[in-house]
Scaffold this active site. Structure first.
Site, short mmCIF file in Angstrom:
data_model
loop_
_atom_site.label_atom_id
_atom_site.label_comp_id
_atom_site.label_asym_id
_atom_site.label_seq_id
_atom_site.Cartn_x
_atom_site.Cartn_y
_atom_site.Cartn_z
N GLU A 71 -20.62 173.33 51.46
CA GLU A 71 -21.06 173.17 50.15
C GLU A 71 -22.12 172.18 50.44
OE1 GLU A 71 -17.91 173.33 50.82
OE2 GLU A 71 -17.03 174.81 49.46
N PHE A 133 -3.66 172.07 41.25
CA PHE A 133 -4.29 172.19 42.55
C PHE A 133 -5.76 172.26 42.57
CE2 PHE A 133 -5.28 175.37 46.00
CZ PHE A 133 -5.12 174.38 46.98
N GLN A 134 -6.35 171.64 43.59
CA GLN A 134 -7.74 171.73 43.49
C GLN A 134 -8.57 171.25 42.26
OE1 GLN A 134 -9.06 175.24 45.57
NE2 GLN A 134 -8.75 174.14 47.49
N LYS A 183 -11.60 178.79 35.45
CA LYS A 183 -11.25 179.93 35.80
C LYS A 183 -11.18 180.82 34.68
CE LYS A 183 -8.75 182.43 39.36
NZ LYS A 183 -7.82 182.36 40.44
N MET A 492 -33.40 154.84 63.41
CA MET A 492 -33.96 153.97 62.48
C MET A 492 -33.04 152.88 62.61
SD MET A 492 -36.34 153.31 60.60
CE MET A 492 -37.27 154.74 59.79
C1 LIG Z 1 -25.77 160.50 55.17
C2 LIG Z 1 -26.32 159.18 55.73
N1 LIG Z 1 -25.57 158.42 56.50
C3 LIG Z 1 -26.06 157.15 57.09
C4 LIG Z 1 -27.49 157.12 56.73
C5 LIG Z 1 -28.15 155.60 57.25
N2 LIG Z 1 -29.22 156.00 58.24
C6 LIG Z 1 -30.53 156.02 57.90
S1 LIG Z 1 -31.49 156.63 59.40
C7 LIG Z 1 -30.27 156.79 60.35
C8 LIG Z 1 -30.49 157.01 61.67
C9 LIG Z 1 -30.68 158.39 61.85
O1 LIG Z 1 -30.57 158.85 63.26
P1 LIG Z 1 -31.31 160.33 63.79
O2 LIG Z 1 -30.82 161.23 62.80
O3 LIG Z 1 -31.05 160.45 65.19
O4 LIG Z 1 -32.79 160.01 63.38
P2 LIG Z 1 -33.76 159.07 64.06
O5 LIG Z 1 -33.64 157.74 63.21
O6 LIG Z 1 -33.22 158.62 65.71
O7 LIG Z 1 -35.19 159.67 64.21
C10 LIG Z 1 -28.77 156.25 59.68
C11 LIG Z 1 -27.61 156.26 60.45
C12 LIG Z 1 -28.23 157.81 55.90
N3 LIG Z 1 -29.53 157.60 55.55
N4 LIG Z 1 -27.42 159.15 55.35
#
Ligand SMILES: Cc1ncc(C[n+]2csc(CCOP(=O)(O)OP(=O)(O)O)c2C)c(N)n1
Ligand SMILES: [Mg+2]
Length: 581
Positions: A71, A133-134, A183, A492
């Site tokens: 989803e 349920f659900q 539903k 990041m």
């Molecule tokens: C759903 C979610 N979980 C955690 C984060 C925190 N977060 C921001 S950037 C990042 C790292 C992303 O890593 P990657 O996809 O390898 O991208 P890169 O920064 O290496 O280009 C994280 C964990 C987020 N933004 N969204």
């Protein structure tokens, strides 16, 4: 590709046919109403509470539904469809876990003001509130992240509710609207007559600005020595890019566009000084801090833009143009508030806007800064640099692709090094910063723009959050070019741990990631990999020439940082510039 290839004539015939009054089920009403709203593609996932709705789709050639594999994929695809087209994105999920799987996507759309109609099934009306349920109270759960929501009690209300939902989603400050359909309501039959009028008590967005306020702004422009335009996503959403260009050319005021505003102003224009904020240009940040008149157009002073609020634009008189009066004064005290639709406001402003005649020295200063401080990185002949990859993507596509991104370093490099000249060419999760958004949003963007090149730029982390949607690209031949900037790390987070947490690297290593080429091929999608410049150019060309979907993994240097960077809590003129500067 799985588009409904209908001619205008057959579309007209269809509309006439389904507009005839007829006794049909709630499910049939839903599908007909969606078609009458002009919906040509819906993303979804079935289940018990929406069985009647999916039954109505069975053998229905007029209704184009794409079965995602999660989803979350469906809702981000609908979001990408909306952002890249300006039309309302639609997705469908079942009750309980189906509905709760949409929550992140609803919040993503809400934070970035994206028009969506989200349809969920619910348990039969008499079971609501019994922990059936659900069962999940999805209208309750999503109350703070929807613009409006409906729990449909009576099938007779359905045509009105659907029409209202589309109206609310795509007018005023846009946003997601939820329709929860028990539903029994989707099974019940009634006489269907299309609803074409809306009359919603208390909902009447202010479109036209107060002319006196606009005059005040134009007068302030005449007096300003250091004026600056800060334009955001509102420009793109209201289709005001032409009016903005006219306004900027008439006043000759330099302009910075936020992350969501990219593409709202042509990057090739001399007045454009790039994006502001945490990873913005030196020039944009210094210009904000030194300006004496900051005209904020359809942007909301997000903390990633303002940095430390108490030191933001300390010398500037602030003009704030926004359709949402709640945004005025929310973060930054405003001197000249102008509530209205950005396009309409600028049309009014352009009638009398004149050149900021006292700003010549400022123009020279900004232009010199822009020349001296472009984004910089240290290139390498032995390692692939992520910035180089984005520049290569930009050059080989003439900047003409629709680019979607996930969240992280690659997102910032894409924003910095891919230059946009057209609105709705840049799809990114700005407000919520949702990993997992980049790839499925590209599927939606491609469905809305079958003839354009759509590139999805992802990190190796975020790609693993919705990779399952490779299946729907393969099965429907949706020709998205998926780029993975593989730095083997949650880049990041690594950057913050290096710069803010003194190299204490904690849980950022992505060892154990799949072989992305094999993963793609397991789904029936062509996969490519490169770890040097020559191969990178070669495989990218191959991927571009491949008529179907393709995944291209660029293995890049692990420890690269995004610069400039404004650390949280600093004012935006306190930029860490990096070694290249
Ligand atoms: C759903 C979610 N979980 C955690 C984060 C925190 N977060 C921001 S950037 C990042 C790292 C992303 O890593 P990657 O996809 O390898 O991208 P890169 O920064 O290496 O280009 C994280 C964990 C987020 N933004 N969204
Ligand atoms: Mg990474």
């Amino acid at each position: 590709m799985a588009t409904t290839n209908v001619t205008t004539k057959s579309k007209q015939e269809l509309i006439e046919k389904i507009s005839q009054p007829e006794v049909i089920s709630g499910s049939e009403i839903l599908l007909r109403s969606l078609l009458l709203e002009g919906v040509d593609c819906v993303f979804g996932y079935p289940g018990g509470a929406v069985l009647y709705i999916y039954d109505a789709m069975h053998g229905n050639p007029d209704f184009n539904h794409l079965l995602t594999r999660h989803e979350q994929g469906a809702i981000h695809a609908a979001d990408g469809y909306a952002r890249a087209s300006g039309k309302v994105g639609v997705c469908i999920a079942t009750s309980g876990p189906g509905a709760t799987n949409l929550v992140t996507g609803i919040a993503t759309a809400y934070m970035d003001s994206v028009p969506m109609v989200v349809i969920t099934g619910n348990v039969i009306s008499s079971l609501i509130g019994t922990d059936a349920f659900q069962e999940a109270d999805i209208t309750g759960i999503t109350m703070p992240i929807t613009k409006h929501s409906y729990l449909v009690r009576d099938v007779n209300d359905l045509p009105r509710i659907i029409h209202e939902a589309f109206h609310i989603a795509n007018t005023g400050r846009k946003g997601p609207v939820l329709i929860d359909i028990p539903k029994d309501v989707s099974a019940a039959k009634t006489l269907f007559k299309p609803v074409t009028e809306v009359n919603i008590r208390g909902y009447n967005p202010t479109v036209n600005p107060n002319k006196l306020q606009v005059d005040k702004m134009n007068k302030a422009i005449k007096e300003a020595k250091k004026p600056l335009i800060l334009a955001g996503g509102g420009v793109v959403y209201s289709g005001a890019h032409e009016e903005l260009l006219e306004f900027a050319l008439k006043t000759e005021i330099p302009i910075t566009t936020t992350l969501l505003g990219l593409g709202g102003f042509p990057s090739g224009n001399d007045l454009w000084i790039g994006m502001p904020g945490m990873h913005g240009t030196y020039t944009a940040n210094m210009a904000i801090q030194n300006s004496d008149l900051l005209i904020c157009i359809g942007a909301r002073f997000d903390d990633r833009v303002t940095g430390k609020l108490s030191g933001f634009a300390p010398h500037a008189k602030i003009v704030h143009i926004d359709i949402d009066h709640d945004e005025i004064g929310k973060n930054v005290q405003t001197d000249i508030p102008i509530v209205g639709d950005v396009k309409t406001v600028l049309q009014v402003a352009n009638q009398t806007a004149a050149r900021a005649e006292q700003a010549d020295e400022w123009r020279r200063e900004i232009s010199a800064m822009k020349k001296a401080h472009p984004f910089k990185y240290i290139d390498s002949d032995t390692e692939l640099k992520p910035q180089w990859v984005i520049e290569m993507l930009y050059q080989t596509t003439n900047g003409d692709a629709i680019v979607t991104t996930d969240v992280g370093q690659h997102q910032m490099w894409a924003a910095q090094y891919y230059k946009f000249n057209k609105p709705r060419s840049w799809v990114t999760s700005g407000g919520l910063g949702t990993m997992g958004f980049g790839f499925p949003s590209a599927i939606g963007a491609q469905m809305a723009n079958p003839d354009r090149l759509v590139i999805s730029i992802n990190g190796d982390g975020g790609m693993q959050m919705c990779a399952q949607e490779l299946a729907i690209c393969a099965i429907n031949n949706i020709p998205v070019k998926v780029v993975i900037i593989n730095n083997q790390v949650l880049g990041m987070v690594r950057q913050w741990q290096e710069l803010i947490h003194e190299n204490r690297f904690s849980h950022i290593d992505l060892a154990g990631s799949p072989d992305f080429v094999k993963l793609s091929e397991a789904y029936g999608v062509r996969g490519f990999r490169a770890d040097n410049k020559a191969d990178a150019r070669k495989v990218w060309e191959e991927a571009m020439n491949h008529p179907g979907p393709a995944v291209v993994e660029f293995v890049v240097r692990r420890d690269e940082n995004v610069y400039p960077m404004v650390a949280q809590g600093s004012t935006i003129d306190q930029m860490i510039m990096g070694d290249a500067e």
